[in-house]
Design an enzyme around this catalytic site. Structure first.
Site, short mmCIF file in Angstrom:
data_model
loop_
_atom_site.label_atom_id
_atom_site.label_comp_id
_atom_site.label_asym_id
_atom_site.label_seq_id
_atom_site.Cartn_x
_atom_site.Cartn_y
_atom_site.Cartn_z
N TYR A 71 -1.65 -1.17 10.51
CA TYR A 71 -1.79 -1.50 9.08
C TYR A 71 -0.65 -0.88 8.28
CZ TYR A 71 -3.86 -1.52 4.38
OH TYR A 71 -4.09 -1.69 3.03
N SER A 118 0.84 -1.19 0.00
CA SER A 118 0.00 0.00 0.00
C SER A 118 0.88 1.24 0.00
CB SER A 118 -0.89 0.01 1.26
OG SER A 118 -1.54 1.27 1.42
N LYS A 129 2.29 -2.85 6.05
CA LYS A 129 2.53 -2.63 4.62
C LYS A 129 3.98 -2.21 4.36
CE LYS A 129 -1.51 -3.83 3.23
NZ LYS A 129 -1.70 -5.01 2.35
#
Length: 279
Positions: A183, A170, A187
């Protein structure tokens, strides 16, 4: 002379038609007869990737945690005339990862491509407010499972003389999204995982690359765009001031899995509308 000229003209047009047809066929099927596994591929970015790989000639096995979602995705893509099958796969479970690989081998005899797309984010808030259980779940699914899924396909790729792995990270790996701290960390870890796997698997002729989408309009990213003010603030950092579409990620993945990318490994392609991306 005139008759010879006419014949030459007919021959030239016919030859151009053959060349164009051959070129069109090559363009349409850069992944002809390749066998691809795509995790978390019944909606959103994963679904768009599965569709594009199949459109480009691959036999694709889609997967997700729920049978009804797998059935729906398979039915949709098969109605489009694409070579797609599917199976349930919770990437956090070893038996599910093994079944996904075994399904592809049983149906198609090989595995050439893995797209590791599965991810979770059960927490929104300050990173230091997250519990240990939240840390474990996000890192297990987003990072560890990608490594173990790759490990599961390597023996099959070796039998084919090589293969291609694409890990979906991401933009958050480079530019942290507010409220998504763990998160974001997961990533960033995937970018590092990509580089390490690319180094270790190079001798096996297995290429490993990474896709880093920015804000793409999917249910998974809803928390970032359902609030108009937050969406507008994110758009401000983009050169292309709109939210991306899943299909805008899919072509990049197909390219990375094709022979056109045969000299590319260990790289991350950011698809984020021009948003800044640097570690």
């Amino acid at each position: 002379m005139r008759k010879a000229g006419l014949l030459l003209g007919v021959w030239a047009r016919a030859w151009r038609s053959v060349r164009m047809a051959s070129s069109d066929m090559a363009h349409r099927a850069p992944l002809a007869n390749k066998v691809a596994l795509v995790t978390a591929s019944t909606e959103g970015i994963g679904f768009a990737i599965a569709r594009r790989l199949a459109q480009d000639g691959a036999h694709v096995v889609v997967s997700s945690r729920k049978q009804q979602n797998v059935d729906r995705a398979v039915a949709t893509l098969q109605r489009e005339g694409l070579s797609v099958t599917g199976t349930v796969c919770h990437v956090g479970k070893a038996e599910d990862r093994e079944r996904l690989v075994a399904t592809a081998v049983k149906l198609h005899g090989a595995v050439d491509i893995l797209v590791s797309n599965a991810a979770v984010n059960p927490f929104f808030g300050n990173l230091l407010d997250a519990t240990e259980e939240v840390w474990d779940k996000i890192l297990d699914i987003n990072v560890k499972a990608s490594a173990l899924m790759t490990k599961a396909v390597v023996p099959e790729m070796e039998k084919q003389g090589g293969g291609s792995v694409v890990i979906v990270a991401s933009l958050a790996a480079y530019t942290p999204f507010p409220g998504l701290g763990i998160y974001n960390v997961s990533k960033t870890a995937l970018v590092g995982l990509t580089k390490n796997l690319a180094t270790e698997l190079a001798t096996k002729n297995i290429r490993v690359n990474c896709l880093a989408p920015g804000l793409i309009k999917t249910n998974f990213s809803r928390v970032l765009w359902m609030d108009e003010a937050r969406e507008e603030s994110i758009k401000e950092i983009m050169h292309i001031r709109r939210i991306g579409k899943p299909e805008e990620c899919a072509g990049i993945v197909s390219f990375l899995c094709s022979e056109d990318a045969s000299y590319i490994s260990g790289e991350t392609v950011v698809v984020a509308g021009g948003a800044p991306s640097r570690l």
